[in-house]
Design a protein around this motif. Structure first.
Motif, PDB file in Angstrom:
ATOM      1  N   GLU A  45       0.860  -1.185   0.000  1.00  0.00           N
ATOM      2  CA  GLU A  45       0.000   0.000   0.000  1.00  0.00           C
ATOM      3  C   GLU A  45       0.890   1.226   0.000  1.00  0.00           C
ATOM      4  OE1 GLU A  45      -3.555   1.200  -0.506  1.00  0.00           O
ATOM      5  OE2 GLU A  45      -3.579  -0.746   0.514  1.00  0.00           O
ATOM      6  N   LEU A  46       0.713   2.077  -1.022  1.00  0.00           N
ATOM      7  CA  LEU A  46       1.582   3.256  -1.157  1.00  0.00           C
ATOM      8  C   LEU A  46       0.785   4.533  -0.949  1.00  0.00           C
ATOM      9  CD1 LEU A  46       3.816   2.604  -4.266  1.00  0.00           C
ATOM     10  CD2 LEU A  46       4.518   2.697  -1.889  1.00  0.00           C
ATOM     11  N   ASP A  47       1.370   5.443  -0.205  1.00  0.00           N
ATOM     12  CA  ASP A  47       0.775   6.748   0.027  1.00  0.00           C
ATOM     13  C   ASP A  47       1.272   7.671  -1.087  1.00  0.00           C
ATOM     14  OD1 ASP A  47      -0.269   9.018   1.046  1.00  0.00           O
ATOM     15  OD2 ASP A  47       1.229   9.247   2.634  1.00  0.00           O
ATOM     16  N   GLU A  48       0.774   7.440  -2.293  1.00  0.00           N
ATOM     17  CA  GLU A  48       1.314   8.121  -3.486  1.00  0.00           C
ATOM     18  C   GLU A  48       0.170   8.249  -4.477  1.00  0.00           C
ATOM     19  OE1 GLU A  48       4.024   9.976  -5.180  1.00  0.00           O
ATOM     20  OE2 GLU A  48       5.158   8.452  -4.065  1.00  0.00           O
ATOM     21  N   THR A  49      -0.030   9.439  -5.002  1.00  0.00           N
ATOM     22  CA  THR A  49      -1.145   9.607  -5.934  1.00  0.00           C
ATOM     23  C   THR A  49      -0.679   9.662  -7.381  1.00  0.00           C
ATOM     24  OG1 THR A  49      -0.988  11.957  -5.493  1.00  0.00           O
ATOM     25  CG2 THR A  49      -2.729  10.753  -4.340  1.00  0.00           C
ATOM     26  N   ASP A  50       0.598   9.940  -7.572  1.00  0.00           N
ATOM     27  CA  ASP A  50       1.119  10.045  -8.935  1.00  0.00           C
ATOM     28  C   ASP A  50       1.585   8.671  -9.423  1.00  0.00           C
ATOM     29  OD1 ASP A  50       2.056  11.398 -11.296  1.00  0.00           O
ATOM     30  OD2 ASP A  50       4.072  11.082 -10.507  1.00  0.00           O
ATOM     31  N   ARG A  51       1.017   8.248 -10.537  1.00  0.00           N
ATOM     32  CA  ARG A  51       1.287   6.911 -11.038  1.00  0.00           C
ATOM     33  C   ARG A  51       2.763   6.696 -11.383  1.00  0.00           C
ATOM     34  NH1 ARG A  51      -2.538   3.464 -12.171  1.00  0.00           N
ATOM     35  NH2 ARG A  51      -1.883   1.563 -13.183  1.00  0.00           N
ATOM     36  N   ALA A  52       3.354   7.664 -12.064  1.00  0.00           N
ATOM     37  CA  ALA A  52       4.751   7.535 -12.477  1.00  0.00           C
ATOM     38  C   ALA A  52       5.673   7.446 -11.262  1.00  0.00           C
ATOM     39  CB  ALA A  52       5.145   8.703 -13.366  1.00  0.00           C
ATOM     40  N   ALA A  53       5.391   8.275 -10.257  1.00  0.00           N
ATOM     41  CA  ALA A  53       6.210   8.252  -9.047  1.00  0.00           C
ATOM     42  C   ALA A  53       6.062   6.916  -8.334  1.00  0.00           C
ATOM     43  CB  ALA A  53       5.801   9.394  -8.124  1.00  0.00           C
ATOM     44  N   ALA A  54       4.835   6.386  -8.315  1.00  0.00           N
ATOM     45  CA  ALA A  54       4.601   5.099  -7.656  1.00  0.00           C
ATOM     46  C   ALA A  54       5.340   3.986  -8.396  1.00  0.00           C
ATOM     47  CB  ALA A  54       3.104   4.799  -7.607  1.00  0.00           C
ATOM     48  N   GLU A  55       5.301   4.028  -9.725  1.00  0.00           N
ATOM     49  CA  GLU A  55       6.013   2.995 -10.506  1.00  0.00           C
ATOM     50  C   GLU A  55       7.502   3.031 -10.223  1.00  0.00           C
ATOM     51  OE1 GLU A  55       5.358   2.365 -14.567  1.00  0.00           O
ATOM     52  OE2 GLU A  55       3.179   2.350 -14.425  1.00  0.00           O
ATOM     53  N   ASP A  56       8.028   4.231 -10.192  1.00  0.00           N
ATOM     54  CA  ASP A  56       9.456   4.397  -9.927  1.00  0.00           C
ATOM     55  C   ASP A  56       9.813   3.829  -8.556  1.00  0.00           C
ATOM     56  OD1 ASP A  56      12.123   5.652 -10.307  1.00  0.00           O
ATOM     57  OD2 ASP A  56      11.459   6.820  -8.582  1.00  0.00           O
ATOM     58  N   LYS A  57       8.965   4.142  -7.575  1.00  0.00           N
ATOM     59  CA  LYS A  57       9.215   3.671  -6.213  1.00  0.00           C
ATOM     60  C   LYS A  57       9.172   2.144  -6.135  1.00  0.00           C
ATOM     61  CE  LYS A  57       7.973   6.384  -2.358  1.00  0.00           C
ATOM     62  NZ  LYS A  57       6.893   7.018  -1.580  1.00  0.00           N
ATOM     63  N   ILE A  58       8.157   1.572  -6.750  1.00  0.00           N
ATOM     64  CA  ILE A  58       8.002   0.118  -6.699  1.00  0.00           C
ATOM     65  C   ILE A  58       9.192  -0.562  -7.379  1.00  0.00           C
ATOM     66  CG2 ILE A  58       6.639  -1.798  -7.645  1.00  0.00           C
ATOM     67  CD1 ILE A  58       5.380  -0.645  -5.203  1.00  0.00           C
ATOM     68  N   GLN A  59       9.624  -0.005  -8.508  1.00  0.00           N
ATOM     69  CA  GLN A  59      10.781  -0.592  -9.189  1.00  0.00           C
ATOM     70  C   GLN A  59      12.015  -0.565  -8.304  1.00  0.00           C
ATOM     71  OE1 GLN A  59      11.543   0.940 -13.128  1.00  0.00           O
ATOM     72  NE2 GLN A  59       9.548   0.272 -13.839  1.00  0.00           N
ATOM     73  N   ARG A  60      12.228   0.558  -7.636  1.00  0.00           N
ATOM     74  CA  ARG A  60      13.397   0.643  -6.762  1.00  0.00           C
ATOM     75  C   ARG A  60      13.261  -0.312  -5.577  1.00  0.00           C
ATOM     76  NH1 ARG A  60      13.988   5.426  -4.386  1.00  0.00           N
ATOM     77  NH2 ARG A  60      12.057   6.335  -5.171  1.00  0.00           N
ATOM     78  N   MET A  61      12.051  -0.443  -5.041  1.00  0.00           N
ATOM     79  CA  MET A  61      11.833  -1.410  -3.948  1.00  0.00           C
ATOM     80  C   MET A  61      12.189  -2.827  -4.388  1.00  0.00           C
ATOM     81  SD  MET A  61       8.185  -0.348  -2.343  1.00  0.00           S
ATOM     82  CE  MET A  61       7.928   1.187  -1.467  1.00  0.00           C
ATOM     83  N   CYS A  62      11.734  -3.179  -5.602  1.00  0.00           N
ATOM     84  CA  CYS A  62      11.992  -4.529  -6.105  1.00  0.00           C
ATOM     85  C   CYS A  62      13.491  -4.750  -6.292  1.00  0.00           C
ATOM     86  CB  CYS A  62      11.259  -4.763  -7.423  1.00  0.00           C
ATOM     87  SG  CYS A  62       9.486  -4.959  -7.200  1.00  0.00           S
ATOM     88  N   GLU A  63      14.158  -3.769  -6.874  1.00  0.00           N
ATOM     89  CA  GLU A  63      15.589  -3.915  -7.155  1.00  0.00           C
ATOM     90  C   GLU A  63      16.406  -3.992  -5.867  1.00  0.00           C
ATOM     91  OE1 GLU A  63      17.113  -3.935 -10.230  1.00  0.00           O
ATOM     92  OE2 GLU A  63      15.360  -3.568 -11.481  1.00  0.00           O
TER      93      GLU A  63
END
Lengths: 81, 81
Positions: A45-63
């Motif tokens: 669950e992400l406290d993020e409303t911007d889709r691009a920012a959320a994608e970037d965050k999730i990618q970094r989390m995964c990596e």
């Protein structure tokens, strides 16, 4: 915004857990079971409303933490605003 | 035919693994991370061409082996012919 992340072993990486499941299914009488692969499924669950920012965050989390990119692939879907 | 199965803990069931991931993400500097839940992801290759038969088989597999239906939910998708 909610991210649903699937982490799977890369092709060619041995998956003893999957093999064990396939064997157990056979022992239970399920026939016609081929390859079984086990991976991980993580919902964040992400406290993020911007889709691009959320994608970037999730990618970094995964990596950085969630996936071992030497032997694992990851895929994710984002849901909600 | 390939089945992609997601097994998740039911709501209200404590998920220490998810909590540990949330904590580790915080320690890595990711902010705005809310609830994290970890589940399992299983891919099963089935030697079955009939969709209804495959669904029935996958459901029985989940009930009998793959998911602990007392504390876990399962969902699946079928893919291929």
């Amino acid at each position: 915004m909610k991210a649903r992340i699937k982490i799977t072993l890369k092709n060619g990486v041995l998956d003893p857990q999957g093999k064990a499941i396939a064997h157990a299914l056979g022992a239970l009488g399920f026939d016609g079971v081929g390859d079984v692969r086990q991976g991980k499924y993580i919902e964040v669950e992400l406290d993020e409303t911007d889709r691009a920012a959320a994608e970037d965050k999730i990618q970094r989390m995964c990596e950085q933490l969630l996936a071992n990119t030497v032997i694992e692939n990851y895929a994710y879907e984002l849901e909600g605003s």
